[in-house]
Design a protein around this motif. Structure first.
Motif, PDB file in Angstrom:
ATOM      1  N   UNK A   1      -1.767  20.036 106.589  1.00  0.00           N
ATOM      2  CA  UNK A   1      -2.175  18.933 105.722  1.00  0.00           C
ATOM      3  C   UNK A   1      -3.698  18.817 105.816  1.00  0.00           C
ATOM      4  N   UNK A   2      -4.413  19.313 104.794  1.00  0.00           N
ATOM      5  CA  UNK A   2      -5.877  19.256 104.814  1.00  0.00           C
ATOM      6  C   UNK A   2      -6.402  17.818 104.813  1.00  0.00           C
ATOM      7  N   UNK A   3      -7.591  17.639 105.329  1.00  0.00           N
ATOM      8  CA  UNK A   3      -8.247  16.333 105.402  1.00  0.00           C
ATOM      9  C   UNK A   3      -9.218  16.103 104.246  1.00  0.00           C
ATOM     10  N   UNK A   4      -9.607  17.189 103.569  1.00  0.00           N
ATOM     11  CA  UNK A   4     -10.563  17.107 102.470  1.00  0.00           C
ATOM     12  C   UNK A   4      -9.950  17.693 101.199  1.00  0.00           C
TER      13      UNK A   4
ATOM     14  N   UNK B   1      -9.454  20.042  98.264  1.00  0.00           N
ATOM     15  CA  UNK B   1      -9.884  21.415  98.050  1.00  0.00           C
ATOM     16  C   UNK B   1     -10.244  22.178  99.306  1.00  0.00           C
ATOM     17  N   UNK B   2      -9.878  21.665 100.461  1.00  0.00           N
ATOM     18  CA  UNK B   2     -10.206  22.322 101.736  1.00  0.00           C
ATOM     19  C   UNK B   2      -9.656  23.748 101.738  1.00  0.00           C
ATOM     20  N   UNK B   3     -10.506  24.707 102.024  1.00  0.00           N
ATOM     21  CA  UNK B   3     -10.119  26.114 101.943  1.00  0.00           C
ATOM     22  C   UNK B   3      -9.500  26.658 103.225  1.00  0.00           C
ATOM     23  N   UNK B   4      -9.768  26.008 104.361  1.00  0.00           N
ATOM     24  CA  UNK B   4      -9.328  26.582 105.624  1.00  0.00           C
ATOM     25  C   UNK B   4      -9.088  25.488 106.666  1.00  0.00           C
ATOM     26  N   UNK B   5      -8.087  25.665 107.515  1.00  0.00           N
ATOM     27  CA  UNK B   5      -7.890  24.746 108.631  1.00  0.00           C
ATOM     28  C   UNK B   5      -8.811  25.061 109.807  1.00  0.00           C
ATOM     29  N   UNK B   6      -9.526  26.174 109.729  1.00  0.00           N
ATOM     30  CA  UNK B   6     -10.369  26.613 110.827  1.00  0.00           C
ATOM     31  C   UNK B   6     -11.790  26.075 110.736  1.00  0.00           C
ATOM     32  N   UNK B   7     -12.242  25.775 109.520  1.00  0.00           N
ATOM     33  CA  UNK B   7     -13.633  25.370 109.302  1.00  0.00           C
ATOM     34  C   UNK B   7     -13.817  23.868 109.194  1.00  0.00           C
ATOM     35  N   UNK B   8     -12.736  23.132 109.137  1.00  0.00           N
ATOM     36  CA  UNK B   8     -12.810  21.688 108.939  1.00  0.00           C
ATOM     37  C   UNK B   8     -11.572  21.057 109.572  1.00  0.00           C
ATOM     38  N   UNK B   9     -11.718  19.843 110.051  1.00  0.00           N
ATOM     39  CA  UNK B   9     -10.587  19.128 110.645  1.00  0.00           C
ATOM     40  C   UNK B   9      -9.476  18.941 109.614  1.00  0.00           C
TER      41      UNK B   9
ATOM     42  N   UNK C   1       4.363  29.095 105.087  1.00  0.00           N
ATOM     43  CA  UNK C   1       3.344  28.052 105.159  1.00  0.00           C
ATOM     44  C   UNK C   1       3.722  26.939 104.202  1.00  0.00           C
ATOM     45  N   UNK C   2       3.515  25.729 104.663  1.00  0.00           N
ATOM     46  CA  UNK C   2       3.652  24.568 103.791  1.00  0.00           C
ATOM     47  C   UNK C   2       2.348  23.795 103.878  1.00  0.00           C
ATOM     48  N   UNK C   3       1.706  23.666 102.727  1.00  0.00           N
ATOM     49  CA  UNK C   3       0.461  22.903 102.637  1.00  0.00           C
ATOM     50  C   UNK C   3       0.768  21.623 101.880  1.00  0.00           C
ATOM     51  N   UNK C   4       0.346  20.498 102.451  1.00  0.00           N
ATOM     52  CA  UNK C   4       0.556  19.185 101.844  1.00  0.00           C
ATOM     53  C   UNK C   4      -0.803  18.619 101.483  1.00  0.00           C
ATOM     54  N   UNK C   5      -1.101  18.568 100.196  1.00  0.00           N
ATOM     55  CA  UNK C   5      -2.359  18.008  99.720  1.00  0.00           C
ATOM     56  C   UNK C   5      -2.108  16.599  99.202  1.00  0.00           C
ATOM     57  N   UNK C   6      -2.420  15.607 100.045  1.00  0.00           N
ATOM     58  CA  UNK C   6      -2.275  14.216  99.626  1.00  0.00           C
ATOM     59  C   UNK C   6      -3.339  13.891  98.590  1.00  0.00           C
ATOM     60  N   UNK C   7      -2.985  13.047  97.641  1.00  0.00           N
ATOM     61  CA  UNK C   7      -3.954  12.584  96.639  1.00  0.00           C
ATOM     62  C   UNK C   7      -5.124  11.904  97.345  1.00  0.00           C
ATOM     63  N   UNK C   8      -4.821  11.144  98.373  1.00  0.00           N
ATOM     64  CA  UNK C   8      -5.853  10.395  99.110  1.00  0.00           C
ATOM     65  C   UNK C   8      -6.051  10.954 100.516  1.00  0.00           C
ATOM     66  N   UNK C   9      -6.127  12.259 100.638  1.00  0.00           N
ATOM     67  CA  UNK C   9      -6.212  12.906 101.953  1.00  0.00           C
ATOM     68  C   UNK C   9      -7.428  12.462 102.757  1.00  0.00           C
ATOM     69  N   UNK C  10      -8.498  12.077 102.089  1.00  0.00           N
ATOM     70  CA  UNK C  10      -9.729  11.701 102.798  1.00  0.00           C
ATOM     71  C   UNK C  10      -9.840  10.196 103.029  1.00  0.00           C
TER      72      UNK C  10
END
Length: 177
Positions: free
Chosen positions: A58-61, A63-71, A158-167
């Protein structure tokens, strides 16, 4: 596994996937079943849908491209999913008294293509209502699944969850989204 920088999270440069209507229906049913298992708190059955190296992200930003470069809000392998499941099911877990209840609507299922590893990339939209400690919470966003063929079915790579309000600032996430 968490720091396996070779794990492919990308969903660009996909090969086209020719998916007949019957296979598309089975894929959609697979996603609906996954949602139902989570809503019914059948976590062991849900875990059986995954590959051994499958990752829940679940990305925090936006359009986050990677879990390695950003929380990230979540970046969980099988072990971390198991730890969370055991905590959710533990009778002394005060935060689950009463247990969280949820229901998900999954729709707009789209087959995007096949990635370099041969995984089918599927996008869908979701709406989730969570009821916890007399408080409703609405979550919405997009799922991206990478599905590995497993006979006549699939397993989640892989399951990616992109919340509308992820940030946004969030209350604690207890259950899987």
């Amino acid at each position: 596994m968490l720091l396996d920088l070779e794990f492919d999270v990308s969903t660009d440069q996909l090969a086209p996937a020719d998916v007949p209507a019957e296979a598309y229906h089975r894929i959609a049913q697979f996603l609906y079943r996954e949602a139902r298992l989570l809503d019914e708190r059948r976590y062991d059955d849900w875990q059986s849908l995954w590959t051994e190296d499958g990752m829940y992200w679940m990305p925090r930003e936006p359009g986050q491209a990677s879990p390695y470069d950003h929380i990230s809000l979540f970046w969980e392998d099988r072990m971390l999913r198991d730890v969370r499941i055991r905590r959710l099911e533990h009778p002394r877990n005060w935060s689950q008294q009463p247990p969280t209840r949820s229901v998900r609507l999954v729709g707009g299922v789209q087959i995007e293509g096949v990635d370099a590893g041969g995984n089918l990339v599927v996008h869908s939209a979701f709406q989730m209502t969570e009821w916890r400690k007399r408080q409703p919470r609405q979550l919405a966003g997009r799922y991206t699944h990478k599905l590995a063929a497993d006979g006549d079915s699939w397993r989640i790579r892989m399951k990616r969850v992109d919340l509308v309000n992820c940030d946004d600032a969030h209350d604690v996430f207890e259950v899987f989204v």
